[in-house]
Design a protein around this motif. Structure first.
Motif, short mmCIF file in Angstrom:
data_model
loop_
_atom_site.label_atom_id
_atom_site.label_comp_id
_atom_site.label_asym_id
_atom_site.label_seq_id
_atom_site.Cartn_x
_atom_site.Cartn_y
_atom_site.Cartn_z
N ARG A 162 -0.39 -20.62 11.22
CA ARG A 162 -1.85 -20.74 11.27
C ARG A 162 -2.25 -21.55 12.50
O ARG A 162 -2.65 -22.71 12.42
CB ARG A 162 -2.38 -21.38 9.99
CG ARG A 162 -2.18 -20.56 8.73
CD ARG A 162 -2.94 -19.23 8.77
NE ARG A 162 -4.36 -19.41 9.02
CZ ARG A 162 -5.27 -19.65 8.07
NH1 ARG A 162 -4.89 -19.74 6.80
NH2 ARG A 162 -6.54 -19.80 8.39
N ALA A 163 -2.14 -20.93 13.66
CA ALA A 163 -2.56 -21.59 14.89
C ALA A 163 -4.06 -21.67 15.00
O ALA A 163 -4.58 -22.35 15.90
CB ALA A 163 -1.98 -20.84 16.09
N ASP A 164 -4.79 -21.01 14.10
CA ASP A 164 -6.25 -20.99 14.14
C ASP A 164 -6.87 -22.19 13.43
O ASP A 164 -8.09 -22.38 13.52
CB ASP A 164 -6.76 -19.71 13.47
CG ASP A 164 -6.32 -19.59 12.01
OD1 ASP A 164 -5.11 -19.77 11.74
OD2 ASP A 164 -7.17 -19.33 11.15
N LEU A 165 -6.09 -23.01 12.77
CA LEU A 165 -6.66 -24.07 11.95
C LEU A 165 -6.99 -25.34 12.72
O LEU A 165 -7.71 -26.21 12.21
CB LEU A 165 -5.70 -24.43 10.81
CG LEU A 165 -5.45 -23.35 9.77
CD1 LEU A 165 -4.56 -23.88 8.66
CD2 LEU A 165 -6.76 -22.82 9.19
N LEU A 166 -6.49 -25.48 13.94
CA LEU A 166 -6.65 -26.74 14.66
C LEU A 166 -6.85 -26.46 16.13
O LEU A 166 -6.15 -25.63 16.72
CB LEU A 166 -5.41 -27.62 14.45
CG LEU A 166 -5.48 -29.07 14.93
CD1 LEU A 166 -6.49 -29.87 14.12
CD2 LEU A 166 -4.09 -29.72 14.81
N ARG A 167 -7.81 -27.18 16.75
CA ARG A 167 -8.05 -27.05 18.19
C ARG A 167 -8.05 -28.44 18.83
O ARG A 167 -8.44 -29.43 18.20
CB ARG A 167 -9.42 -26.41 18.48
CG ARG A 167 -9.51 -24.95 18.12
CD ARG A 167 -10.81 -24.36 18.61
NE ARG A 167 -11.98 -25.04 18.05
CZ ARG A 167 -12.99 -25.53 18.76
NH1 ARG A 167 -12.97 -25.46 20.09
NH2 ARG A 167 -14.02 -26.11 18.16
N ARG A 168 -7.59 -28.50 20.07
CA ARG A 168 -7.73 -29.73 20.84
C ARG A 168 -8.99 -29.59 21.67
O ARG A 168 -9.07 -28.75 22.57
CB ARG A 168 -6.52 -29.95 21.75
CG ARG A 168 -6.47 -31.39 22.33
CD ARG A 168 -5.30 -31.58 23.27
NE ARG A 168 -4.03 -31.54 22.61
CZ ARG A 168 -3.17 -32.58 22.57
NH1 ARG A 168 -3.49 -33.72 23.13
NH2 ARG A 168 -2.01 -32.45 21.98
N ALA A 218 -3.90 -35.36 14.84
CA ALA A 218 -4.01 -33.99 14.34
C ALA A 218 -4.06 -33.97 12.81
O ALA A 218 -4.85 -33.23 12.21
CB ALA A 218 -2.84 -33.15 14.84
N ALA A 219 -3.24 -34.80 12.17
CA ALA A 219 -3.22 -34.85 10.71
C ALA A 219 -4.55 -35.35 10.15
O ALA A 219 -5.05 -34.83 9.14
CB ALA A 219 -2.08 -35.75 10.23
N ARG A 220 -5.13 -36.35 10.79
CA ARG A 220 -6.42 -36.86 10.31
C ARG A 220 -7.51 -35.79 10.39
O ARG A 220 -8.37 -35.67 9.50
CB ARG A 220 -6.83 -38.10 11.10
CG ARG A 220 -5.94 -39.31 10.82
CD ARG A 220 -6.49 -40.57 11.48
NE ARG A 220 -5.59 -41.69 11.27
CZ ARG A 220 -4.71 -42.12 12.16
NH1 ARG A 220 -4.63 -41.53 13.36
NH2 ARG A 220 -3.91 -43.15 11.88
N ALA A 221 -7.49 -35.01 11.47
CA ALA A 221 -8.48 -33.93 11.59
C ALA A 221 -8.31 -32.91 10.47
O ALA A 221 -9.30 -32.41 9.91
CB ALA A 221 -8.34 -33.26 12.96
N LEU A 222 -7.08 -32.58 10.13
CA LEU A 222 -6.83 -31.63 9.04
C LEU A 222 -7.22 -32.23 7.68
O LEU A 222 -7.78 -31.53 6.83
CB LEU A 222 -5.36 -31.22 9.05
CG LEU A 222 -4.93 -30.34 10.23
CD1 LEU A 222 -3.42 -30.23 10.28
CD2 LEU A 222 -5.56 -28.95 10.13
#
Length: 239
Positions: A162-168, A218-222
């Motif tokens: 799931r590369a769509d779940l997170l953006r920088r 990244a984990a906090r954003a998720l």
């Protein structure tokens, strides 16, 4: 022709590399001796890789025995589990830079194979989420090293990617140039999760974990987007 049209051009180099790997004899990427065990790695070089044995469950820091390190007990990180296949030490420290900075996709394929073997017994997440590059760095480098590790890793372990779940969303300075405190400041508001239904358990995939600042951001954003559990699967942990 239909098959070629269906093939995404961005996937073509990886597909050609995979085809070449199947047709050509295995050759050790470290010493050029014949490879073995389905790997471009000879038995001697395979035995020399610095596998991570006992480590902190939350940050993968090497420990005398498995457990949780003092720092994670005092300040629990946003990662529930962190798994690293290796220590960032010789000879792995020759393979990873070749892949990350010099476009050696054969080295990347080998590292993904080694990660799949190391993580086969880990508790399965619902999806693998590669730590993304900002688009400006992606343009300069030409490929996303975490994505190119996560793609074959997901295929080998039968897990959704799931590369769509997170953006920088914010360009940041290179983490390698900063100390621990500056790394944390550098990553503030750098990631944004997608406005989508989230799995309850995901594993972030990256190449190297040093202080953990990137993975924690990244984990906090998720977590803010609704993910209940975030693990980290990395190729190497800096000691």
């Amino acid at each position: 022709m239909d098959g070629l049209q269906a093939m995404s051009f961005k996937d073509l180099p990886a597909r050609l590399a995979t085809l070449a790997h199947r047709l050509l004899p295995l050759r050790c990427l470290l010493c050029t001796e014949p490879g073995a065990g389905g790997l471009d790695l000879c038995p001697a070089c395979r035995a020399s890789l610095p596998e991570l044995q006992a480590a902190c469950r939350c940050c993968a820091l090497p420990l005398p025995a498995p457990g949780i390190c003092g720092a994670c007990l005092q300040r629990p990180p946003p990662l529930q589990r962190a798994h690293a296949a290796f220590l960032y030490a010789p000879p792995l420290d020759r393979l990873l830079p070749r892949y990350k900075f010099h476009g050696d996709l054969a080295a990347g394929r080998l590292l993904a194979q080694l990660m799949a073997r190391a993580f086969a017994g880990c508790e399965r997440p619902q999806a693998l989420v590669p730590v993304p590059l900002h688009r400006s760095r992606l343009r300069r480098r030409g490929y996303d090293q975490a994505l190119e590790l996560a793609r074959p890793l997901a295929a080998m372990l039968g897990l959704p990617l799931r590369a769509d779940l997170l953006r920088r969303v914010r360009a940041t300075a290179a983490q390698s140039e900063l100390d621990a405190a500056a790394r944390r400041r550098n990553l503030r508001a750098a990631f944004r999760a997608a406005n989508a239904a989230m799995p309850t358990h995901v594993a972030l995939v990256d190449d190297v974990m040093t202080t953990g600042a990137t993975l924690h951001a990244a984990a906090r954003a998720l977590h803010r987007a609704g993910v209940e559990r975030v693990d980290a699967w990395v190729c190497a942990r800096a000691p």
